[in-house]
Each structure stands twice: as C-alpha cells, then as structure tokens.
Scaffold this motif. Structure first.
Motif, PDB file in Angstrom:
ATOM      1  N   ALA A   1       1.043  -1.083  -0.010  1.00  0.00           N
ATOM      2  CA  ALA A   1      -0.017   0.012   0.210  1.00  0.00           C
ATOM      3  C   ALA A   1       0.808   1.245   0.020  1.00  0.00           C
ATOM      4  N   ARG A   2       1.826   1.127   0.680  1.00  0.00           N
ATOM      5  CA  ARG A   2       2.754   2.470   0.795  1.00  0.00           C
ATOM      6  C   ARG A   2       3.633   2.609  -0.624  1.00  0.00           C
ATOM      7  N   ARG A   3       3.937   1.434  -1.263  1.00  0.00           N
ATOM      8  CA  ARG A   3       4.682   1.497  -2.475  1.00  0.00           C
ATOM      9  C   ARG A   3       3.837   1.864  -3.786  1.00  0.00           C
ATOM     10  N   SER A   4       2.511   1.226  -3.377  1.00  0.00           N
ATOM     11  CA  SER A   4       1.722   1.265  -4.761  1.00  0.00           C
ATOM     12  C   SER A   4       0.384   1.169  -4.283  1.00  0.00           C
ATOM     13  N   PRO A   5      -0.202   2.134  -3.985  1.00  0.00           N
ATOM     14  CA  PRO A   5      -1.454   2.452  -3.422  1.00  0.00           C
ATOM     15  C   PRO A   5      -2.616   2.009  -4.701  1.00  0.00           C
ATOM     16  N   GLY A   6      -3.425   1.239  -4.082  1.00  0.00           N
ATOM     17  CA  GLY A   6      -4.474   0.672  -5.200  1.00  0.00           C
ATOM     18  C   GLY A   6      -4.011  -0.631  -5.916  1.00  0.00           C
ATOM     19  N   ALA A   7      -2.913  -1.148  -5.401  1.00  0.00           N
ATOM     20  CA  ALA A   7      -2.350  -2.450  -6.070  1.00  0.00           C
ATOM     21  C   ALA A   7      -3.333  -3.386  -5.774  1.00  0.00           C
ATOM     22  N   VAL A   8      -3.199  -4.613  -6.291  1.00  0.00           N
ATOM     23  CA  VAL A   8      -3.793  -5.852  -5.917  1.00  0.00           C
ATOM     24  C   VAL A   8      -2.815  -6.769  -5.247  1.00  0.00           C
ATOM     25  N   MET A   9      -3.453  -7.165  -4.228  1.00  0.00           N
ATOM     26  CA  MET A   9      -2.398  -8.343  -3.558  1.00  0.00           C
ATOM     27  C   MET A   9      -2.927  -9.646  -3.627  1.00  0.00           C
ATOM     28  N   VAL A  10      -2.082 -10.584  -3.869  1.00  0.00           N
ATOM     29  CA  VAL A  10      -2.422 -11.942  -3.944  1.00  0.00           C
ATOM     30  C   VAL A  10      -1.430 -12.818  -2.808  1.00  0.00           C
ATOM     31  N   VAL A  11      -2.081 -13.580  -2.172  1.00  0.00           N
ATOM     32  CA  VAL A  11      -1.489 -14.161  -1.107  1.00  0.00           C
ATOM     33  C   VAL A  11      -1.383 -15.719  -1.256  1.00  0.00           C
ATOM     34  N   LEU A  12       0.025 -16.124  -1.892  1.00  0.00           N
ATOM     35  CA  LEU A  12       0.272 -17.536  -2.067  1.00  0.00           C
ATOM     36  C   LEU A  12       1.328 -18.082  -1.419  1.00  0.00           C
ATOM     37  N   PRO A  13       0.962 -18.787  -0.260  1.00  0.00           N
ATOM     38  CA  PRO A  13       1.991 -19.506   0.338  1.00  0.00           C
ATOM     39  C   PRO A  13       2.930 -20.644  -0.679  1.00  0.00           C
ATOM     40  N   ALA A  14       3.963 -20.618  -0.470  1.00  0.00           N
ATOM     41  CA  ALA A  14       5.189 -21.531  -1.181  1.00  0.00           C
ATOM     42  C   ALA A  14       4.694 -22.928  -1.008  1.00  0.00           C
ATOM     43  N   ASP A  15       3.872 -23.368  -0.146  1.00  0.00           N
ATOM     44  CA  ASP A  15       3.743 -24.902   0.125  1.00  0.00           C
ATOM     45  C   ASP A  15       2.519 -25.217  -0.546  1.00  0.00           C
ATOM     46  N   HIS A  16       1.812 -24.550  -1.382  1.00  0.00           N
ATOM     47  CA  HIS A  16       0.452 -25.098  -2.018  1.00  0.00           C
ATOM     48  C   HIS A  16       0.734 -25.701  -3.264  1.00  0.00           C
ATOM     49  N   ALA A  17      -0.191 -26.657  -3.461  1.00  0.00           N
ATOM     50  CA  ALA A  17      -0.159 -27.444  -4.502  1.00  0.00           C
ATOM     51  C   ALA A  17      -1.012 -27.051  -5.719  1.00  0.00           C
ATOM     52  N   ILE A  18      -0.633 -26.837  -7.007  1.00  0.00           N
ATOM     53  CA  ILE A  18      -1.092 -26.608  -8.204  1.00  0.00           C
ATOM     54  C   ILE A  18      -1.176 -27.507  -9.151  1.00  0.00           C
ATOM     55  N   GLY A  19      -2.515 -28.194  -9.377  1.00  0.00           N
ATOM     56  CA  GLY A  19      -2.530 -29.191 -10.365  1.00  0.00           C
ATOM     57  C   GLY A  19      -2.012 -28.712 -11.919  1.00  0.00           C
ATOM     58  N   ASP A  20      -2.685 -27.769 -12.336  1.00  0.00           N
ATOM     59  CA  ASP A  20      -2.741 -27.312 -13.913  1.00  0.00           C
ATOM     60  C   ASP A  20      -2.427 -25.772 -13.662  1.00  0.00           C
ATOM     61  N   VAL A  21      -1.136 -25.571 -13.980  1.00  0.00           N
ATOM     62  CA  VAL A  21      -0.518 -24.433 -13.789  1.00  0.00           C
ATOM     63  C   VAL A  21      -1.153 -23.296 -15.039  1.00  0.00           C
ATOM     64  N   ARG A  22      -1.773 -23.828 -16.142  1.00  0.00           N
ATOM     65  CA  ARG A  22      -2.311 -22.897 -17.095  1.00  0.00           C
ATOM     66  C   ARG A  22      -3.594 -22.362 -16.699  1.00  0.00           C
ATOM     67  N   ILE A  23      -4.201 -23.267 -16.023  1.00  0.00           N
ATOM     68  CA  ILE A  23      -5.770 -22.828 -15.715  1.00  0.00           C
ATOM     69  C   ILE A  23      -5.467 -21.998 -14.388  1.00  0.00           C
ATOM     70  N   PHE A  24      -4.426 -22.159 -13.510  1.00  0.00           N
ATOM     71  CA  PHE A  24      -4.099 -21.313 -12.362  1.00  0.00           C
ATOM     72  C   PHE A  24      -3.880 -19.769 -12.976  1.00  0.00           C
ATOM     73  N   ARG A  25      -2.572 -19.763 -13.868  1.00  0.00           N
ATOM     74  CA  ARG A  25      -2.546 -18.491 -14.321  1.00  0.00           C
ATOM     75  C   ARG A  25      -3.708 -18.018 -14.685  1.00  0.00           C
ATOM     76  N   ARG A  26      -4.480 -18.630 -15.626  1.00  0.00           N
ATOM     77  CA  ARG A  26      -5.851 -17.960 -16.321  1.00  0.00           C
ATOM     78  C   ARG A  26      -6.434 -17.408 -15.150  1.00  0.00           C
ATOM     79  N   ASP A  27      -6.890 -18.149 -14.208  1.00  0.00           N
ATOM     80  CA  ASP A  27      -7.617 -17.573 -13.037  1.00  0.00           C
ATOM     81  C   ASP A  27      -7.114 -16.384 -12.166  1.00  0.00           C
ATOM     82  N   LEU A  28      -5.510 -16.514 -12.047  1.00  0.00           N
ATOM     83  CA  LEU A  28      -4.831 -15.438 -11.690  1.00  0.00           C
ATOM     84  C   LEU A  28      -4.913 -13.900 -12.315  1.00  0.00           C
ATOM     85  N   GLU A  29      -4.900 -14.298 -13.457  1.00  0.00           N
ATOM     86  CA  GLU A  29      -5.125 -13.182 -14.407  1.00  0.00           C
ATOM     87  C   GLU A  29      -6.433 -12.675 -14.409  1.00  0.00           C
TER      88      GLU A  29
END
Length: 102
Positions: A62-90
C-alpha cells in the motif's frame, strides 16, 4: 517450493512485483534461493504468525503502490494445472475495478 511458486505466477505477475515475506531465521536462505528471480524480500521485524506477515506485506504494498492488487500465495501450496491457475490469477486482477461491498 519458493522458486516454483515465483515461476508459477510469472506470467501474469511480473517478477519485480513479487514480494516474499520471511522471518529473520530464513532470510539468508531465501536470498540464496532468489538471487536472479526479481522478487523483493521483506523480512519480518519479529516472528509472529501468517496473519501478521500478510498485514506487513499489505502495508508495504500500500505504501509503495496504492491501489495495487495483492495475492497471497503460500509457497507450500499444490497447483495441479498451472495453465488454469495462471488464467484464474489473471482474471482476478480485474477485481479492484468493481465496488467493494460489505
């Protein structure tokens, strides 16, 4: 896992927009893992819990980029289909344009 998480979100998120929050004990190891990945590293001043780490990141963003979108992604999560994940994230990057309702 940390390197895979950063690779998984880029694209659609530019690597210089990735912020990794870690504790002091892990900070050196995290820096060794990410020398050329482009991610910024934020070291917690004191280890608390996940919620405190997320709040610290939110304040920094918030200090560096007011209005930015923040996504919280723990490094230990499992993603089955990266293509779908990226599409959803976008697709979620448009959320801030909608009014927030409680």
């Amino acid at each position: 896992m940390l390197q895979e998480t950063i690779a998984r979100v880029s694209p659609p998120i530019a690597r210089d927009h990735v912020l990794v929050v870690t504790g002091r004990v892990q900070a050196a190891a995290v820096r060794r893992q990410l020398p050329r990945r482009g991610a910024r590293i934020l070291v917690e001043p004191e280890a608390r819990n996940t919620a405190a780490a997320i709040a610290l990141a939110a304040l920094d963003i918030a200090r560096r980029s007011p209005g930015a979108v923040m996504v919280v992604l723990p490094a230990d999560h499992a993603i089955g289909d990266v293509r779908i994940f990226r599409r959803d994230l976008e697709s979620r990057s448009t959320w801030p344009s909608a009014p927030v309702r409680s």
